[in-house]
Design a protein around this motif. Structure first.
Motif, PDB file in Angstrom:
ATOM      1  N   LEU A   1      13.969   1.757   1.513  1.00 17.44           N
ATOM      2  CA  LEU A   1      13.842   0.364   1.953  1.00 17.44           C
ATOM      3  C   LEU A   1      14.014  -0.596   0.780  1.00 17.44           C
ATOM      4  O   LEU A   1      14.759  -1.577   0.855  1.00 17.44           O
ATOM      5  N   PHE A   2      13.345  -0.293  -0.326  1.00 17.45           N
ATOM      6  CA  PHE A   2      13.441  -1.156  -1.503  1.00 17.45           C
ATOM      7  C   PHE A   2      14.873  -1.194  -2.041  1.00 17.45           C
ATOM      8  O   PHE A   2      15.386  -2.266  -2.393  1.00 17.45           O
ATOM      9  N   ASP A   3      15.532  -0.043  -2.117  1.00 19.93           N
ATOM     10  CA  ASP A   3      16.909   0.008  -2.621  1.00 19.93           C
ATOM     11  C   ASP A   3      17.844  -0.857  -1.780  1.00 19.93           C
ATOM     12  O   ASP A   3      18.665  -1.597  -2.317  1.00 19.93           O
ATOM     13  N   TRP A   4      17.723  -0.769  -0.456  1.00 17.13           N
ATOM     14  CA  TRP A   4      18.599  -1.569   0.399  1.00 17.13           C
ATOM     15  C   TRP A   4      18.290  -3.056   0.263  1.00 17.13           C
ATOM     16  O   TRP A   4      19.201  -3.891   0.212  1.00 17.13           O
TER      17      TRP A   4
ATOM     18  N   SER B   1       6.812   7.183  -1.669  1.00 16.30           N
ATOM     19  CA  SER B   1       7.582   7.888  -0.654  1.00 16.30           C
ATOM     20  C   SER B   1       9.070   7.544  -0.695  1.00 16.30           C
ATOM     21  O   SER B   1       9.469   6.469  -1.140  1.00 16.30           O
ATOM     22  N   ALA B   2       9.862   8.455  -0.188  1.00 19.10           N
ATOM     23  CA  ALA B   2      11.307   8.225  -0.085  1.00 19.10           C
ATOM     24  C   ALA B   2      11.588   7.060   0.859  1.00 19.10           C
ATOM     25  O   ALA B   2      12.547   6.304   0.653  1.00 19.10           O
ATOM     26  N   ALA B   3      10.739   6.870   1.859  1.00 18.53           N
ATOM     27  CA  ALA B   3      10.928   5.765   2.796  1.00 18.53           C
ATOM     28  C   ALA B   3      10.812   4.424   2.070  1.00 18.53           C
ATOM     29  O   ALA B   3      11.633   3.524   2.276  1.00 18.53           O
TER      30      ALA B   3
ATOM     31  N   SER C   1       0.862  -1.162   0.000  1.00 16.42           N
ATOM     32  CA  SER C   1       0.000   0.000   0.000  1.00 16.42           C
ATOM     33  C   SER C   1       0.908   1.223   0.000  1.00 16.42           C
ATOM     34  O   SER C   1       1.511   1.564   1.010  1.00 16.42           O
ATOM     35  N   PHE C   2       1.039   1.843  -1.159  1.00 17.06           N
ATOM     36  CA  PHE C   2       1.940   2.981  -1.309  1.00 17.06           C
ATOM     37  C   PHE C   2       1.352   4.248  -0.718  1.00 17.06           C
ATOM     38  O   PHE C   2       0.157   4.500  -0.838  1.00 17.06           O
ATOM     39  N   ALA C   3       2.207   5.038  -0.117  1.00 15.33           N
ATOM     40  CA  ALA C   3       1.864   6.407   0.254  1.00 15.33           C
ATOM     41  C   ALA C   3       2.269   7.286  -0.926  1.00 15.33           C
ATOM     42  O   ALA C   3       3.344   7.114  -1.482  1.00 15.33           O
ATOM     43  N   GLU C   4       1.395   8.186  -1.316  1.00 17.62           N
ATOM     44  CA  GLU C   4       1.678   9.075  -2.445  1.00 17.62           C
ATOM     45  C   GLU C   4       2.264  10.375  -1.922  1.00 17.62           C
ATOM     46  O   GLU C   4       1.715  11.003  -1.027  1.00 17.62           O
TER      47      GLU C   4
END
Length: 122
Positions: free
Chosen positions: A28-31, A22-24, A13-16
């Motif tokens: 998280l996904f990048d790491w 979101s940057a958060a 569930s994405f925050a827009e």
């Protein structure tokens, strides 16, 4: 990553935030993708997003295009426009995550619940 491995499916569930996720989430996904590029581990995935505007933050769902690259078995996505009009929590709840709506199954507007249920069961 072990929580993903233990799961049967993943609902995001994405925050827009200004037309993007979101940057958060991005951080998280990048790491996670540095640890294992196949982040979603071939799990069924449904991606959700909402916003108070009529577009329903649909641009955030651009993430769906890269999901298969990261080993997601993408079952579908759902953009819910006009959060204030579709929220069972009233107009003061613009920042309640969509996942709270999912947890209250019968509180979700019927048409949204049926569409989400269809996506998950694919």
């Amino acid at each position: 990553m072990y929580k993903i491995a233990e799961s049967e499916a993943i609902i995001i569930s994405f925050a827009e935030h200004n037309g993007s996720y979101s940057a958060a989430y991005k951080n998280l996904f990048d790491w996670c993708s540095r640890i294992n590029p196949k982040v979603f581990q071939n799990k069924p995935v449904v991606m959700l997003v909402t916003s108070p505007g009529p577009g329903g933050a649909g641009r955030v769902l651009a993430a769906t295009t890269s999901a298969p690259y990261f080993d997601a078995d993408l079952k579908g996505s759902l953009s819910i426009p006009s959060f204030y009009d579709n929220s069972p929590f009233g107009s003061d709840s613009a920042y309640l995550p969509l996942c709270q709506m999912c947890l209250k199954g019968n509180a979700i507007p019927t048409h949204i619940f049926l569409e989400l249920n269809t996506l998950i069961s694919l």
